[in-house]
Enzyme design. Structure first.
Site, PDB file in Angstrom:
ATOM      1  N   SER A   1       0.785  -1.224   0.000  1.00 35.90           N
ATOM      2  CA  SER A   1       0.000   0.000   0.000  1.00 35.90           C
ATOM      3  C   SER A   1       0.822   1.283   0.000  1.00 35.90           C
ATOM      4  O   SER A   1       0.315   2.327  -0.403  1.00 35.90           O
ATOM      5  CB  SER A   1      -0.944   0.015   1.208  1.00 35.90           C
TER       6      SER A   1
ATOM      7  N   HIS B   1      -5.422  -4.209  -2.315  1.00 38.37           N
ATOM      8  CA  HIS B   1      -5.193  -3.219  -3.372  1.00 38.37           C
ATOM      9  C   HIS B   1      -5.082  -3.851  -4.753  1.00 38.37           C
ATOM     10  O   HIS B   1      -4.779  -3.155  -5.725  1.00 38.37           O
ATOM     11  CB  HIS B   1      -3.935  -2.407  -3.062  1.00 38.37           C
TER      12      HIS B   1
ATOM     13  N   LYS C   1     -12.275  -0.632  -1.080  1.00 34.41           N
ATOM     14  CA  LYS C   1     -11.328  -0.009  -2.014  1.00 34.41           C
ATOM     15  C   LYS C   1     -11.916  -0.058  -3.412  1.00 34.41           C
ATOM     16  O   LYS C   1     -12.830   0.686  -3.716  1.00 34.41           O
ATOM     17  CB  LYS C   1      -9.963  -0.669  -1.863  1.00 34.41           C
TER      18      LYS C   1
END
Length: 372
Positions: free
Chosen positions: A159, A187, A222
């Site tokens: 990240s 992610h 996300k």
């Protein structure tokens, strides 16, 4: 001292933050789905049908049809046996580690893993060994020292640096040492791989049924644009987690309406090649515009870190950008190592070419190394 901000408009590329109009380059909403009308409508319809709160833990009477349907859909998407929902990614990581290892066992972890994986290892009671970032040879050395049940844990996409783990090498080590491999792909899911299936697929791994020792963790806040998390994998370890993982057993389930919204998001992600192409175009644009800056770390993800070194300088630059209506956070120790403070730029499918041009121009004016 870190200070928070308050937004007066929904999540998006252009927002009002602390009363000021801003172009935001700090969100994990990589596909621009957090305010997507189809997902908003699904959430409203879900609340109308199922109410607001789940009212109980999953194993009491807080597990509703939308939860079960979403778990089935996530498992089918990733082509695994099963998925298990959690209220947050932090809880999912605490569950996957603490539910499978404990005292007398060993967790072997990348040094740059997310804090939730570090905390999960420490709270599990297992011995924690850390290997050099993205170094499978050092991971192998740590595995040779390990005792009891072994578990390798790594981010899929890191990240703060925006780079990806060498998953083929780690999977081979897990198979050789009969170890679990846990990938926190918070992610990567939605962003990378065929159908947005994440870092494993991006790296050409596990096109069929993944091995039983492999577990994937994903967050829904996300690229999915909603909230919550899941663990996906084979039937046996997922049932063990369902029976033993304390963050699953001892917390109220997420609202069923949220599961309805996330099913709508998953459909958009599966059909989202155009969204993935959009953020890739913006990444290429930024990297071309700042190609002469030595602090721009190598990254093919929406996370584009620009290392400036000192913490005070990173804060100065972030404040100068904010004064121009550009929200880019300064990340400094202890979140990142000493002398590696940075501007953490994140790009989204919702950013326009003009927005990124504005950011490039501001950075080139503020940072000498980017001025050519």
């Amino acid at each position: 001292m870190r200070r928070g901000v308050t937004a007066q408009t929904p999540q998006g590329a252009a927002m009002q933050i602390d009363g000021q109009p801003m172009l935001s380059f700090c969100s994990n909403d990589y596909l621009g789905l957090a305010n997507h009308p189809q997902i908003v409508a699904a959430l409203a319809a879900g609340a109308e049908r199922w109410g607001v709160g789940a009212g109980a833990a999953h194993l009491i009477n807080g597990h509703f049809e939308p939860h079960a349907e979403l778990e089935t859909a996530l498992a089918g998407w990733l082509r695994v046996d099963r998925a298990l929902l959690f209220s947050t990614g932090y809880m999912a990581n605490l569950a996957v580690v603490g539910g499978l290892v404990g005292r007398g066992d060993t967790v072997i972890a990348d040094r740059l893993n997310h804090a939730s994986l570090v905390d999960a290892a420490q709270l599990s009671g297992a011995k924690l060994l850390r290997y050099r970032h993205n170094d499978p040879e050092d991971c192998a050395r740590q595995l040779a020292r390990a005792r009891g049940t072994r578990m390798i844990v790594t981010d899929g996409v890191f990240s703060m640096d925006g780079d990806a783990a060498p998953l083929a090498a780690l999977l081979e080590l897990a198979e050789r040492h009969d170890a679990w491999l846990v990938i926190d792909d918070a992610h990567g899911f939605g962003v990378w791989g065929a159908g947005g299936r994440g870092t494993l697929r991006e790296q050409g791994l596990c096109p069929g049924s993944p091995p039983e020792r492999l577990l994937q963790v994903g967050t829904l806040g996300k690229a999915f644009g909603t909230a919550g998390a899941f663990i996906a994998g084979a039937q046996m370890p997922l049932e063990v987690l369902r029976q033993r993982a304390r963050p699953y057993l001892f917390t109220t389930a997420a609202p069923p309406a949220l599961a309805v919204a996330t099913q709508a998001s998953l459909q958009l992600i599966q059909q989202g090649d155009d969204l993935r192409a959009a953020w890739r175009a913006r990444v290429a644009q930024l990297r071309t515009g700042l190609a002469d800056h030595p602090g721009l770390l190598a990254s093919a993800t929406p996370i584009q870190p620009l290392v400036v070194g000192s913490a005070p300088e990173s804060i100065r630059l972030a404040e100068a950008l904010k004064a121009e209506g550009l929200f880019v956070p300064a990340i400094r120790p202890p979140t990142v190592p000493p002398n590696s403070a940075r501007l953490r730029i994140t790009l989204s499918a919702s950013h326009s070419e003009a927005m990124v041009d504005t950011l490039i121009a501001a950075l080139r004016a503020l940072i000498p190394q980017a001025s050519g």
